[in-house]
Structures are given as structure tokens and as C-alpha cells.
Write an enzyme that holds these catalytic residues in place. Structure first.
Site, PDB file in Angstrom:
ATOM      1  N   HIS A  90       0.861  -1.190   0.000  1.00 36.19           N
ATOM      2  CA  HIS A  90       0.000   0.000   0.000  1.00 36.19           C
ATOM      3  C   HIS A  90       0.886   1.223   0.000  1.00 36.19           C
ATOM      4  O   HIS A  90       1.941   1.236   0.637  1.00 36.19           O
ATOM      5  CB  HIS A  90      -0.911   0.021   1.226  1.00 36.19           C
ATOM      6  CG  HIS A  90      -2.130   0.878   1.049  1.00 36.19           C
ATOM      7  ND1 HIS A  90      -3.314   0.392   0.559  1.00 36.19           N
ATOM      8  CD2 HIS A  90      -2.332   2.194   1.264  1.00 36.19           C
ATOM      9  CE1 HIS A  90      -4.205   1.376   0.499  1.00 36.19           C
ATOM     10  NE2 HIS A  90      -3.625   2.490   0.923  1.00 36.19           N
ATOM     11  N   ASP A 169     -13.489   2.584   7.607  1.00 34.51           N
ATOM     12  CA  ASP A 169     -12.598   3.336   6.712  1.00 34.51           C
ATOM     13  C   ASP A 169     -13.373   3.870   5.508  1.00 34.51           C
ATOM     14  O   ASP A 169     -13.078   4.957   5.007  1.00 34.51           O
ATOM     15  CB  ASP A 169     -11.414   2.477   6.239  1.00 34.51           C
ATOM     16  CG  ASP A 169     -10.403   3.323   5.467  1.00 34.51           C
ATOM     17  OD1 ASP A 169      -9.940   4.341   6.027  1.00 34.51           O
ATOM     18  OD2 ASP A 169     -10.096   3.004   4.312  1.00 34.51           O
ATOM     19  N   ARG A 176     -12.691  12.394   5.274  1.00 31.52           N
ATOM     20  CA  ARG A 176     -11.395  13.098   5.345  1.00 31.52           C
ATOM     21  C   ARG A 176     -11.109  13.791   4.026  1.00 31.52           C
ATOM     22  O   ARG A 176     -10.561  14.890   3.989  1.00 31.52           O
ATOM     23  CB  ARG A 176     -10.272  12.098   5.681  1.00 31.52           C
ATOM     24  CG  ARG A 176     -10.288  11.667   7.142  1.00 31.52           C
ATOM     25  CD  ARG A 176      -9.367  10.482   7.377  1.00 31.52           C
ATOM     26  NE  ARG A 176      -8.001  10.764   7.053  1.00 31.52           N
ATOM     27  CZ  ARG A 176      -7.171   9.908   6.437  1.00 31.52           C
ATOM     28  NH1 ARG A 176      -7.582   8.703   6.095  1.00 31.52           N
ATOM     29  NH2 ARG A 176      -5.940  10.242   6.196  1.00 31.52           N
ATOM     30  N   SER A 191      -6.029   4.356   8.680  1.00 29.63           N
ATOM     31  CA  SER A 191      -6.779   4.122   7.441  1.00 29.63           C
ATOM     32  C   SER A 191      -6.110   3.018   6.611  1.00 29.63           C
ATOM     33  O   SER A 191      -6.766   2.074   6.159  1.00 29.63           O
ATOM     34  CB  SER A 191      -6.832   5.443   6.647  1.00 29.63           C
ATOM     35  OG  SER A 191      -7.241   5.205   5.328  1.00 29.63           O
ATOM     36  N   LYS A 195      -7.326  -1.464   6.512  1.00 27.15           N
ATOM     37  CA  LYS A 195      -7.657  -2.216   5.279  1.00 27.15           C
ATOM     38  C   LYS A 195      -6.721  -3.413   5.113  1.00 27.15           C
ATOM     39  O   LYS A 195      -7.129  -4.493   4.716  1.00 27.15           O
ATOM     40  CB  LYS A 195      -7.502  -1.310   4.040  1.00 27.15           C
ATOM     41  CG  LYS A 195      -8.525  -0.203   3.948  1.00 27.15           C
ATOM     42  CD  LYS A 195      -8.487   0.510   2.611  1.00 27.15           C
ATOM     43  CE  LYS A 195      -7.418   1.579   2.491  1.00 27.15           C
ATOM     44  NZ  LYS A 195      -7.616   2.797   3.270  1.00 27.15           N
TER      45      LYS A 195
HETATM   46  N1  URA Z   1      -4.164   5.689   1.632  1.00 27.94           N
HETATM   47  C1  URA Z   1      -5.154   5.327   2.478  1.00 27.94           C
HETATM   48  O1  URA Z   1      -5.737   4.267   2.310  1.00 27.94           O
HETATM   49  N2  URA Z   1      -5.469   6.134   3.496  1.00 27.94           N
HETATM   50  C2  URA Z   1      -4.834   7.299   3.731  1.00 27.94           C
HETATM   51  O2  URA Z   1      -5.156   7.974   4.686  1.00 27.94           O
HETATM   52  C3  URA Z   1      -3.784   7.684   2.847  1.00 27.94           C
HETATM   53  C4  URA Z   1      -3.471   6.855   1.797  1.00 27.94           C
END
Ligand code: URA
Length: 458
Positions: A90, A169, A176, A191, A195
Site C-alpha cells: 500500500h 474506513d 477526510r 486508514s 484495510k
Molecule cells: N491511503 C489510504 O488508504 N489512506 C490514507 O489515509 C492515505 C493513503
């Protein structure tokens, strides 16, 4: 004590506590997260709490409690039935950051499963899901059963949060985006990791951006975020490494929706133009680590070479096309990559003087992409699959006056003016070339991340 632990909680009290610089305990955070997931706490209250958290920061304990509560806010995926290790990556968010489309099929082609739960456009950055949905028919909101079936068939699947999968999320991420509360290490950590930890991974590779296009631009802030995420994920039982990578220029040569998918498909077909080299190299470095952590290579370097093979021999492309098909996408659009691209308006921006492309404010470039129609003003709005920017130069290149710098693709002609001004403001053309910046400048694993965090907090 017991009475206190059982005392009823009120959202407004928790907002006031955070507003006044207090730290919420795990029970209070779980209460807010459950309210976000079930949509029983009104959005204005969640927004107020997010802004208080953004302004006052989250403590380490709050960040960890938030991460776990968000992870547990819905169903969780178990990768144990896949018969192979599951590893994902990620990114903390960038412009032109499309490595997932290369990394997921490359790693799957090397025998490691990639169950990837991704996000949509956030702030000035594009979203993996919005880009994938530029492929007609591609479904991102799969059930857990469908997610597992695609993983079984293809080895990789890229899906969204849903009301069942990390629902907290799903709500907080969209909020956000609209309330200016993205750039905070604790909120980003929770966040991303919620996930990733809900996907039942054996290991995780994080791509933490630093530079003018990162949410946390300053190097020390990006290092802190990397150390925070590695230690938080490790404490939750997932082996994790973080690569600190350059976001001082857009990655590759495109930023938008469909045009980013095209750049990746071209790479998977063996077309490796010079201006896509940073994208290719970073994708292989990330994939190398994932293949190593997935047990298919003794070292990240050997993983890198395995990844290079999967990109070169067409096996990554086969996995990608299978995944698109399995998630409902029309693979026929890949027969004519340029023909499918039908922007509402196009404009070529030329260099206004000669010199070297010395510097870019990549956040402004990202806003330019969003305002061409690639991003949304309001939650839930559709995005334009055809909008975006194709860059004709990379940082450090010499340009002549009048040479094309970028081609802008917009939903409609009246959307071109603001992005053109943003790009002009964001681009420094100078007499001398800039110093070279390494693509990957540091790697955090558990030991150095823990030591970094101890020092940072002291
Ligand atoms: N990617 C995400 O999933 N969340 C964030 O807050 C920033 C990047």
C-alpha cells in the site's frame, strides 16, 4: 473503576475531550469507530472529531486503538484457504502512483497471493479504484466470497472497502477527503493498516512517499509515518517493511484514470519508454520485497529478478487480464488502448522558456489532475475516466521554449484553464539541472522502526 468503564459515552463529550488536547482511551475510540461504521454518528460530529484529531494529533495508543477498531469494524478476510502466502502493498498516496496495477499481477504470477483492498481519490492524489473503474464493467465492491473466488482463480484481486469490509474506513476515508483532514500520521496509519490487516495478510510492504507530492512532504514526517506504520502492523502480528520513496515528481508519465491503466498495460506488454522507468523500477522493487516476504525468493534482490521475469515474459499481463475479466471488466478495451480514450477536451501546454525542469510542486499537479475531472468535489460523485495529464518531460530534462511539457485531458473545455495555471505555478524551469534524488532512500523493518520511534518520542 468498573462504573467508570461502563459509563455511557456521548459523542459530543469525546469531541470536546479531543478538541481540548486530551487522549481518548480504547473504549472511547471503539465507540466512535462503531458509530462511523454503522453510520449512526452524524457526519458533522465525525468531521468535528477528525478535525480535532488532525489539529491535536493522536497519541501512539490512540493510533493503535483506532487502527484495530477500524480493522475490526466489519468482516475480515482469511487467506488461510488460499494455500499460499498472502502479501500486499500500500502506498501513502502520490500523483501518477499506479504501481498496484503492475505489482499485484507480477507478484501473483510469482506464486504469492495478493488480496488488495484499495481506496479512491484522496485529496490531491488519485485512487486505485477510480482508475480501475475506468475499465468498463470492472467491479470493485465484491463480497468476501467473490473476493476469494477471484484470488483462487487469478492469485490477485483489487477491491474496495464495502459496508461489510472495513466499513469504518469507507466512511472516514470519504469524509477526510472532503474535510481537509487527510495529512495526519495517526489517521493515515489507521486508514491504511485497517484495510491491510482486515485482508488477513502474512506480510505487508508499504510505499511511504516523501517530497512535494506526498501528504507528509517533509522527510522527517515521512520517516515518522513509516516507523509508526511498521511498528503498529508488527504489533498486530503482520510482518511489515516500509520503503521511503520519492514523490518529488509524478511517477511515470501519466496521472489520471484510464491513461494510468494504459501506461501499465503498455509496460506489461513490453513497451518500456524512458519516462516510465521510475514506475517500472519502483514496481519491481516493491514486488521484489513482496515475493521475498511471501517465501518465493531468499532475498528481496532475488525477488526483484523474479518480478522482472514475470513482467518480461507476459505472465503478469495474463494475470492482470484474468483479474479484470473475473471482476466483470471488458478486456476488449485493451485491443485499442488509444481508441478507447475519448476526453471531452484536450490542450497541449508548452514550455514558456528554455532551461531544465528543476522542480515541481507535485501536490499542485495532483490538484490539476483532479480539477480536470479525474477527481470529485463531493463524495459519491462519478469521476471522468478519460481525464488526466500526460507528462512529456521528467524532472531534470532540458526543454526548449515552445516544447510540449504536458497534454491535459478534461471533461469539458471550461475545465482546462485552472489546471493550466496550476501546472505553470507548480513548474520551475531553471538554468541548471537539479540534483538527482534516489527513488528509494531508506527501508524500515521492525528493529529500526522501533528504534526510530523511541528516539522520535523521547
Ligand atoms: N491511503 C489510504 O488508504 N489512506 C490514507 O489515509 C492515505 C493513503
Amino acid at each position: 473503576m468498573l462504573a467508570k468503564d461502563n459509563a455511557p459515552l456521548h459523542t459530543v463529550d469525546l469531541i470536546r475531550k479531543k478538541r481540548d488536547g486530551g487522549a481518548l482511551n480504547a473504549r472511547e475510540i471503539e465507540f466512535l469507530v462503531a458509530g462511523a461504521a454503522s453510520e449512526s454518528i452524524p457526519l458533522e460530529q465525525l468531521s468535528a472529531w477528525l478535525m480535532a484529531a488532525w489539529l491535536n494529533g493522536l497519541t501512539l495508543d490512540e493510533t493503535r486503538a483506532l487502527t484495530l477498531a477500524m480493522r475490526d469494524s466489519g468482516e475480515k478476510f482469511s487467506s488461510s484457504g488460499l494455500g499460499k502466502k498472502a502479501v500486499d502493498k500500500h502506498s501513502t498516496g502520490g500523483v501518477g502512483d499506479k504501481t498496484s496495477f503492475l505489482v499485484a499481477p507480477v507478484v501473483a504470477a510469482c506464486g504469492v497471493a495478493v488480496p488488495m483492498i484499495s481506496g479512491r481519490a484522496l485529496g490531491h492524489t488519485g485512487g486505485t479504484l477510480d482508475k480501475l473503474e475506468a475499465i468498463p464493467g470492472y467491479r470493485t465492491a465484491l463480497t468476501l466470497k467473490e473476493f476469494e473466488a477471484v484470488l483462487d482463480l487469478c492469485g490477485a484481486s483489487i477491491v474496495s472497502q464495502t459496508p461489510a469490509l472495513v466499513p469504518a474506513d469507507r466512511v472516514l476515508y470519504a469524509l477526510r477527503d472532503r474535510t481537509g483532514t487527510v495529512e495526519n500520521p495517526g489517521l493515515i496509519c489507521a486508514s491504511i493498516l485497517s484495510k491491510k490487516l482486515a485482508a488477513g495478510l502474512d506480510a505487508l510492504v508499504l510505499d511511504v512517499k516523501t517530497g512535494s507530492g506526498a501528504f507528509l512532504r517533509k522527510r522527517e514526517d515521512a520517516e515518522y509515518l513509516a516507523a509508526l506504520m511498521v511498528t503498529t502492523a508488527e504489533a498486530a502480528g503482520t510482518r511489515t517493511v516500509a520503503l521511503l520513496t520519492d514523490m518529488g515528481q509524478p511517477l511515470g508519465r501519466t496521472a489520471g484514470n484510464w491513461i494510468e491503466v494504459v501506461e501499465c498495460v503498455e509496460l506489461m506488454r513490453g513497451d518500456w519508454p524512458e519516462r516510465s522507468e521510475d514506475l517500472r523500477e519502483l514496481s519491481l522493487r516493491l514486488a521484489g520485497w513482496m515475493i521475498h516476504l511471501g517465501g518465493k525468493a531468499d532475498t528481496p534482490e532475488k525477488g526483484y529478478w523474479a518480478a522482472t521475469g514475470a513482467l518480461a515474459d507476459g505472465s503478469a499481463l495474463r494475470v492482470f487480464l484474468e483479474m479484470v475479466k473475473a471482476q466483470g471488466g471488458e478486456v476488449a478495451v485493451f485491443d485499442d488502448l488509444k481508441g478507447f480514450h475519448k476526453p471531452g477536451a484536450t490542450r497541449v501546454l508548452e514550455a514558456w522558456q528554455k532551461g531544465f525542469v528543476a522542480e515541481w510542486d507535485v501536490t499542485d499537479l495532483g490538484w490539476a489532475v483532479q480539477r480536470l475531472g479525474a477527481g470529485r468535489e463531493k463524495a459519491g460523485e462519478p469521476v471522468d475516466p478519460h481525464a488526466g495529464i500526460e507528462f512529456h518531460v521528467k524532472r531534470g530534462e532540458r526543454v526548449e521554449k515552445g516544447q510540449p511539457l504536458a497534454t491535459l485531458y478534461a471533461t469539458a473545455p471550461d475545465l482546462l484553464a485552472e489546471p493550466v495555471e496550476l501546472i505553470k505555478k507548480a513548474t520551475v524551469i531553471a538554468e541548471y539541472p537539479p540534483e538527482a534524488v534516489p527513488l528509494v532512500s531508506h527501508i524500515f523493518a521492525r528493529e529500526n522502526a522501533e528504534a526510530y520511534l523511541r528516539d522520535a518520542i523521547r
